[in-house]
Design a protein around this motif. Structure first.
Motif, mmCIF file in Angstrom:
data_model
loop_
_atom_site.group_PDB
_atom_site.id
_atom_site.type_symbol
_atom_site.label_atom_id
_atom_site.label_comp_id
_atom_site.label_asym_id
_atom_site.label_seq_id
_atom_site.Cartn_x
_atom_site.Cartn_y
_atom_site.Cartn_z
ATOM 1 N N ALA A 23 -51.228 -37.847 -41.894
ATOM 2 C CA ALA A 23 -50.733 -36.481 -42.040
ATOM 3 C C ALA A 23 -49.648 -36.134 -41.030
ATOM 4 C CB ALA A 23 -51.894 -35.499 -41.871
ATOM 5 N N THR A 24 -48.842 -35.143 -41.398
ATOM 6 C CA THR A 24 -48.005 -34.469 -40.415
ATOM 7 C C THR A 24 -48.845 -33.329 -39.828
ATOM 8 O OG1 THR A 24 -47.065 -33.209 -42.264
ATOM 9 C CG2 THR A 24 -45.763 -35.048 -41.414
ATOM 10 N N PRO A 25 -48.649 -32.998 -38.544
ATOM 11 C CA PRO A 25 -49.556 -32.045 -37.882
ATOM 12 C C PRO A 25 -49.611 -30.679 -38.550
ATOM 13 C CG PRO A 25 -48.235 -33.221 -36.246
ATOM 14 C CD PRO A 25 -47.678 -33.580 -37.590
ATOM 15 N N ILE A 85 -55.783 -29.602 -33.723
ATOM 16 C CA ILE A 85 -56.384 -30.811 -34.317
ATOM 17 C C ILE A 85 -57.363 -31.453 -33.337
ATOM 18 C CG2 ILE A 85 -55.875 -33.162 -35.117
ATOM 19 C CD1 ILE A 85 -53.178 -31.907 -36.213
ATOM 20 N N LEU A 86 -56.965 -31.542 -32.070
ATOM 21 C CA LEU A 86 -57.843 -32.139 -31.057
ATOM 22 C C LEU A 86 -59.151 -31.365 -30.939
ATOM 23 C CD1 LEU A 86 -55.208 -32.971 -28.283
ATOM 24 C CD2 LEU A 86 -56.550 -34.634 -29.589
ATOM 25 N N GLN A 87 -59.071 -30.044 -31.021
ATOM 26 C CA GLN A 87 -60.281 -29.214 -30.919
ATOM 27 C C GLN A 87 -61.158 -29.325 -32.163
ATOM 28 O OE1 GLN A 87 -59.064 -25.196 -29.924
ATOM 29 N NE2 GLN A 87 -57.883 -25.911 -28.147
ATOM 30 N N MET A 137 -52.307 -40.956 -32.928
ATOM 31 C CA MET A 137 -51.085 -40.156 -32.838
ATOM 32 C C MET A 137 -49.914 -41.121 -32.663
ATOM 33 S SD MET A 137 -52.472 -37.019 -30.451
ATOM 34 C CE MET A 137 -53.631 -38.021 -29.503
ATOM 35 N N ASP A 138 -49.079 -41.220 -33.690
ATOM 36 C CA ASP A 138 -47.934 -42.139 -33.635
ATOM 37 C C ASP A 138 -46.666 -41.352 -33.323
ATOM 38 O OD1 ASP A 138 -46.588 -44.536 -33.724
ATOM 39 O OD2 ASP A 138 -46.338 -44.536 -35.897
ATOM 40 N N GLU A 139 -45.727 -42.005 -32.622
ATOM 41 C CA GLU A 139 -44.475 -41.353 -32.200
ATOM 42 C C GLU A 139 -44.793 -40.019 -31.521
ATOM 43 O OE1 GLU A 139 -41.792 -42.915 -32.214
ATOM 44 O OE2 GLU A 139 -41.515 -44.126 -34.014
ATOM 45 N N ALA A 140 -45.714 -40.083 -30.537
ATOM 46 C CA ALA A 140 -46.169 -38.853 -29.872
ATOM 47 C C ALA A 140 -45.018 -38.120 -29.191
ATOM 48 C CB ALA A 140 -47.253 -39.195 -28.851
ATOM 49 N N ASP A 141 -44.078 -38.861 -28.611
ATOM 50 C CA ASP A 141 -42.952 -38.206 -27.943
ATOM 51 C C ASP A 141 -42.135 -37.393 -28.936
ATOM 52 O OD1 ASP A 141 -42.243 -40.615 -29.149
ATOM 53 O OD2 ASP A 141 -40.669 -41.098 -27.702
ATOM 54 N N ARG A 142 -41.980 -37.920 -30.142
ATOM 55 C CA ARG A 142 -41.205 -37.204 -31.171
ATOM 56 C C ARG A 142 -41.974 -35.976 -31.644
ATOM 57 N NH1 ARG A 142 -37.828 -38.978 -35.563
ATOM 58 N NH2 ARG A 142 -36.527 -37.180 -36.073
ATOM 59 N N MET A 143 -43.285 -36.085 -31.815
ATOM 60 C CA MET A 143 -44.071 -34.929 -32.254
ATOM 61 C C MET A 143 -43.958 -33.790 -31.242
ATOM 62 S SD MET A 143 -47.534 -36.121 -34.241
ATOM 63 C CE MET A 143 -48.145 -37.406 -33.169
ATOM 64 N N LEU A 144 -43.996 -34.145 -29.957
ATOM 65 C CA LEU A 144 -43.926 -33.119 -28.918
ATOM 66 C C LEU A 144 -42.527 -32.520 -28.814
ATOM 67 C CD1 LEU A 144 -46.162 -34.955 -26.325
ATOM 68 C CD2 LEU A 144 -46.730 -32.850 -27.526
ATOM 69 N N SER A 145 -41.505 -33.341 -29.026
ATOM 70 C CA SER A 145 -40.135 -32.820 -28.979
ATOM 71 C C SER A 145 -39.845 -31.920 -30.185
ATOM 72 C CB SER A 145 -39.110 -33.961 -28.925
ATOM 73 O OG SER A 145 -39.024 -34.628 -30.173
ATOM 74 N N ASP A 199 -41.967 -29.705 -31.162
ATOM 75 C CA ASP A 199 -42.792 -28.504 -30.913
ATOM 76 C C ASP A 199 -44.067 -28.455 -31.744
ATOM 77 O OD1 ASP A 199 -41.049 -27.523 -28.966
ATOM 78 O OD2 ASP A 199 -39.780 -26.555 -30.469
ATOM 79 N N PHE A 200 -44.746 -29.589 -31.830
ATOM 80 C CA PHE A 200 -46.038 -29.630 -32.528
ATOM 81 C C PHE A 200 -47.212 -29.477 -31.557
ATOM 82 C CE2 PHE A 200 -44.007 -32.119 -36.166
ATOM 83 C CZ PHE A 200 -44.192 -31.097 -37.084
#
Length: 399
Positions: free
Chosen positions: A130-132, A173-175, A155-163, A165-166
């Protein structure tokens, strides 16, 4: 690890899954897979740093499926990716590996009907890719859907997800997941945000890393080409003509720029398609499938294609526009020279790009050689290019 032991079985992978890896053409594990797979099978949290094209998807897909074969259960794993394209790419890998193993995997991304996705989720697949944003939509709005039973989060490409603004979606999701889950986090770079996410989501993780921070693929030949701005399309046409029959990926800065460039190239008789974030999901997939099947040999794209697209046969990457975020250059050129194959990348540098290009050379730590293109050969395209650009402008207004 010696070559004799560089096999899927030597990593402890289930025999049936080892056969599935070989059937996909994965003759032996890549370095990131060698390090990450045994840890995942063992149940250790993993943070993986690896260059693009290094086999990261296999590094998490194989242990997830292995653990499922040992103890089958529904909705076992949730896999997060920053873009729809990467999510579909990952889904294809899970479906390919699990085809003969009874694995059920579904994709949950934006741009696709939520009701259809809710129906697929109600059938309790083993893996959700999924996308977040869309996964949070289902957590909030789809009756009966929960991640509480999930035993594994990737979590793949975590740096991209954070950049992108996810952060809020990732927190939600973590919760929503099982605190005792296995967590695997993969990233091309270790940013401060990724470190923060690691501390929040992983328990005593083992870090695996196989490359330098800004290292390009080993068999990639990189060049620059100084081009007068008004003749960029002439030089591009000459280069594509010289590489006729090869798959070329051309990166443009904007969605409209990519569309117009693809339209102009088609007017010049190149089989070109474009891919950018403002296209509908069916059109994106259609363009990508045409390119993969070689029905189109030129894909003009924005940075939506800079990561995650695994098209092993790309021969040439052209940076028609140098990216303003210079780190994206590494991901762009990483679309070629994948899995040990050779590839070529050319960066166009106009009179307006000199300072940006100098910063790029500083980032990658080397000066690139000049690409040899005769000016007369490029300018012979001038009349045809001018006409094609005029027609492309008209075509663009009709879209």
């Amino acid at each position: 690890m010696s070559d004799d032991n560089n096999t899927w079985e030597a990593l402890g992978v289930h025999p049936k899954l080892s056969e599935a890896c070989l059937a996909l053409g994965w003759s032996k594990p890549t370095p990131i897979q060698e390090q990450a797979i045994p840890l995942g099978i063992e149940g250790r949290d993993v943070i993986g740093l690896a260059e693009t094209g290094s086999g990261k998807t296999g590094a998490f897909a194989v242990p997830v499926i292995h653990r499922l074969l040992d103890k089958p259960r529904r909705l076992y794993a949730a896999v997060l990716a920053p873009t729809r394209e990467l999510a579909f790419q990952i889904l294809e890998v899970f479906q390919g590996l699990g085809a003969g193993l009874g694995l059920r995997a579904v994709g949950v991304v934006g741009g696709v009907d939520m009701v259809d996705q809710a129906v697929a989720l109600a059938k309790y697949p083993h893996v959700v890719v999924a996308t977040p944003g869309r996964l949070v939509d289902h957590l909030q709005n789809t009756k009966g859907f929960s991640l509480r039973s999930t035993q594994c989060l990737v979590m793949d490409e975590a740096d991209r997800m954070l950049s992108m603004d996810f952060e809020k979606e990732l927190d939600a999701i973590l919760q929503s997941t099982n605190e005792d889950r296995l967590t695997m986090l993969f990233s091309a770079t270790m940013t401060s945000k990724v470190q923060k996410l690691q501390r929040a989501s992983l328990s005593n993780p083992k870090r695996v890393e196989v490359s330098d921070k800004y290292k390009a693929p080993a068999k990639l030949s990189q060049f620059y080409l100084f081009v007068p701005a008004k003749f960029k399309d002439c030089y591009l046409a000459e280069i594509l003509s010289a590489h006729a029959g090869e798959l070329a990926l051309v990166f443009a800065a904007t969605c409209s720029g990519a569309t117009k460039l693809a339209l102009a190239l088609r007017r010049l008789d190149f089989s070109a398609v474009c891919l950018h974030g403002q296209m509908s999901q069916p059109k994106r997939l259609g363009a990508l499938n045409k390119f993969k099947a070689r029905h189109a040999t030129v894909l003009v794209a924005t940075d939506v294609a800079a990561r995650g697209l695994d098209i092993p046969a790309v021969d040439l990457v052209v940076n028609y526009d140098i990216p303003n975020h210079l780190k994206e250059y590494i991901h762009r050129v990483g679309r070629t020279a994948r899995a040990g194959k050779p590839g070529k990348a050319i960066a166009f540098v106009t009179q307006y790009d000199v300072e940006l290009y100098q910063r790029l050379e500083h980032l990658i730590g080397r000066k690139l050689p000049a690409c040899s293109v005769e000016e007369n050969d490029a300018l012979r395209w001038h009349e045809r290019v001018t006409q094609a650009q005029r027609q492309a402008t008209i075509d663009l207004r009709r879209l």
